[in-house]
Design an enzyme around this catalytic site. Structure first.
Site, PDB file in Angstrom:
ATOM      1  N   GLY A 213       0.818  -1.070  -0.117  1.00  0.00           N
ATOM      2  CA  GLY A 213      -0.044  -0.280   0.285  1.00  0.00           C
ATOM      3  C   GLY A 213       0.920   0.904   0.042  1.00  0.00           C
ATOM      4  N   ASN A 214       0.167   2.424   0.177  1.00  0.00           N
ATOM      5  CA  ASN A 214       0.941   3.581   0.509  1.00  0.00           C
ATOM      6  C   ASN A 214       0.378   4.635   1.214  1.00  0.00           C
ATOM      7  OD1 ASN A 214      -1.015   5.539  -1.177  1.00  0.00           O
ATOM      8  ND2 ASN A 214      -0.786   3.869  -2.719  1.00  0.00           N
ATOM      9  N   TRP A 215       0.983   5.752   1.609  1.00  0.00           N
ATOM     10  CA  TRP A 215       0.479   6.514   2.748  1.00  0.00           C
ATOM     11  C   TRP A 215      -0.670   7.526   2.268  1.00  0.00           C
ATOM     12  CZ3 TRP A 215       2.353   5.222   7.194  1.00  0.00           C
ATOM     13  CH2 TRP A 215       3.535   4.590   7.259  1.00  0.00           C
ATOM     14  N   SER A 216      -1.280   7.484   1.351  1.00  0.00           N
ATOM     15  CA  SER A 216      -2.304   8.431   0.881  1.00  0.00           C
ATOM     16  C   SER A 216      -3.404   8.309   2.006  1.00  0.00           C
ATOM     17  CB  SER A 216      -2.830   8.121  -0.444  1.00  0.00           C
ATOM     18  OG  SER A 216      -3.985   9.007  -0.635  1.00  0.00           O
ATOM     19  N   ALA A 280      -3.503   7.427  -5.191  1.00  0.00           N
ATOM     20  CA  ALA A 280      -2.238   6.783  -5.478  1.00  0.00           C
ATOM     21  C   ALA A 280      -2.552   5.397  -5.692  1.00  0.00           C
ATOM     22  CB  ALA A 280      -1.189   7.014  -4.201  1.00  0.00           C
TER      23      ALA A 280
END
Ligand code: PMT
Length: 445
Positions: A213-216, A280
């Site tokens: 995943g990512n930090w969005s 993202a």
């Protein structure tokens, strides 16, 4: 001088939620006059409104006649918010009636007017109500779609009042956008347009407990949705793994993975005037999603590598579909975002060309900007070669400039903004002026 807000209250059970909205408005420094309909007082009494607002409360124009309240309240207001807006109240407003203080105020208001409807689903869906809503929107009012959920009694469906905090966020945005001297009072240039916004970060499952995943956080996408609604657009927000409350008036579609986002965006975008991809999206996903949790085998050996396969590129797919549809006059505007550590113009232009979109909003990551932050800044690259700098400021301010640029592409008239007045009236909101000059100069071409 504090902003002057009229809070109109219709006769619905959701009137009790307007007390919370009133508190938020007064605590933010606005001077609020509550104008209920006579029947609204059956739900929440005059004493409550007067105590919470610190202002007199009447439903008819016959008190304090020397001040001519039936025209003065509307003339002097910076914003009128009607919450809850009932079917009957909107019908009277659409018909131009002025048989009580609230409808008279709606007739005389030249400031932004925001209706937050609440009623039973059947009443909302009735052609009469839908026609009244369409007419009010056509005349420049912002009429939110109600939220979906539990209604009074055993019913559930479309008809809930959006959360007071979300109505407040929209009201705040309308107050700052519609500030005297910066923009005309009614500036809903996206009225009648359907737009799609993506927000958040996709998750690609490795096994039942892990993902890539990512930090969005979704903040930038949600700001884009809110500002589009404030400009009159009908907004579908495709949100991946976001824990923010739904923007008032948006249709929110929740997804988890890039493939789910692909399907949701492609479906929602079919009839949209613009698509803004602030999400993202993972470029790759594990080739295999393990059914059971992966465990250490205790041998000290390195684990098996995770093989990745490419996800569909949603923006590129939208661009391809647009090219195919171009013969039918499809003018859809496509906007990509790019969170970059390398913000060089060469890299940005290459990405813009690769994605095939009209605008690429390049925002730097780091130094308190980008993922999960309240502020953002960006350089917007356009397919026609022009470049717009958006200085550091709240994500809402950046979003508004993006919509200005989208409106340019849609060939809508964007009102030139006097940058000096923005600077003076809204200190701290926008710290530079170059953006606005570019918007205006583009329009004059
Ligand atoms: O949510 P916040 O915490 O407020 O943070 C906002 C943000 C930093 C996430 C946002 O402003 C932002 O920059 N989003 C884009 C993130 C990014 O780096 O995208 P990208 O460079 O991987 O992709 C470029 C564009 O293609 C994006 O519009 C993306 O949505 C789109 N894309 C990417 C991959 C893919 N498979 N399909 C796509 O459509």
């Amino acid at each position: 001088m504090p902003a002057r807000v009229v809070l109109g209250v219709g006769a619905g059970i959701a009137a009790y939620k307007a007390c919370e909205l009133l508190r938020l408005l007064t605590e933010s420094g606005s001077r609020v006059r509550v104008v209920p309909t006579a029947d609204a007082l059956r739900f929440v009494g005059e004493v409550t409104w007067a105590a919470l607002s610190g202002e007199p409360v009447t439903t008819q124009p016959w008190t304090g006649v020397e001040d001519v309240p039936h025209v003065r309240l509307g003339q002097e207001a910076d914003l009128v918010v009607v919450a809850p807006a009932t079917a009957d109240l909107m019908a009277r407003a659409a018909a131009g009636m002025a048989d009580d203080l609230l409808t008279a105020t709606l007739l005389t208001a030249r400031c932004p007017v925001l209706f937050a409807p609440a009623m039973h689903t059947e009443m909302w869906e009735h052609p009469a109500t839908q026609a009244n809503v369409a007419l009010l929107r056509h005349r420049g009012a912002i009429v939110l779609d109600p939220a979906v959920g539990r209604l009074t009694g055993k019913d559930s469906g479309a008809g809930r009042l959006p959360e007071p905090a979300e109505i407040f966020a929209l009201a705040t945005h309308l107050l700052t956008r519609g500030h005297p001297g910066t923009r005309p009072a009614r500036d809903n240039d996206l009225a009648g347009r359907r737009v799609v916004v993506s927000a958040g970060g996709t998750r690609e499952e490795i096994d039942p407990v892990r993902f890539i995943g990512n930090w969005s956080s979704g903040l930038q996408g949600y700001a884009l949705a809110r500002t589009a609604i404030a400009r009159g657009a009908e907004v579908t927000l495709v949100a991946a793994n976001v824990s923010l409350s739904d923007p008032a008036g948006a249709k929110v579609v929740r997804v988890t993975s890039a493939r789910e986002m692909h399907d949701a965006v492609m479906a929602a975008a079919a009839t949209a005037a613009a698509v803004v991809m602030a999400a993202a999206v993972a470029d790759y996903r594990p080739a295999t999603r393990h059914q059971a949790k992966l465990k250490k085998d205790g041998t000290g050996q390195a684990p098996e590598p995770i093989h990745l396969v490419e996800n569909p590129d949603i923006l590129a797919a939208l661009a391809t579909r647009r090219t195919a549809a171009s013969k039918t006059g499809n003018e859809q505007v496509l906007v990509g975002f790019a969170a970059e550590t390398d913000t060089s113009p060469q890299a940005a232009k290459a990405k813009l060309a690769r994605k095939g979109c009209d605008l690429l909003v390049v925002n730097p990551v780091g130094n308190g900007l980008g993922f999960g932050t309240a502020d953002n800044e960006a350089v917007v690259y356009r397919a026609d070669g022009s470049v717009t700098e958006i200085p550091r400021g709240p994500k809402e301010a950046l979003a508004d400039v993006v919509w200005d640029l989208v409106a340019c592409n849609l060939k809508l008239s964007v009102t030139p903004v006097n940058p000096d007045k923005i600077h003076r009236k809204l200190p701290g909101l926008i710290e530079g002026v170059s953006t606005w000059r570019v918007v205006c100069s583009h329009l004059s071409r």
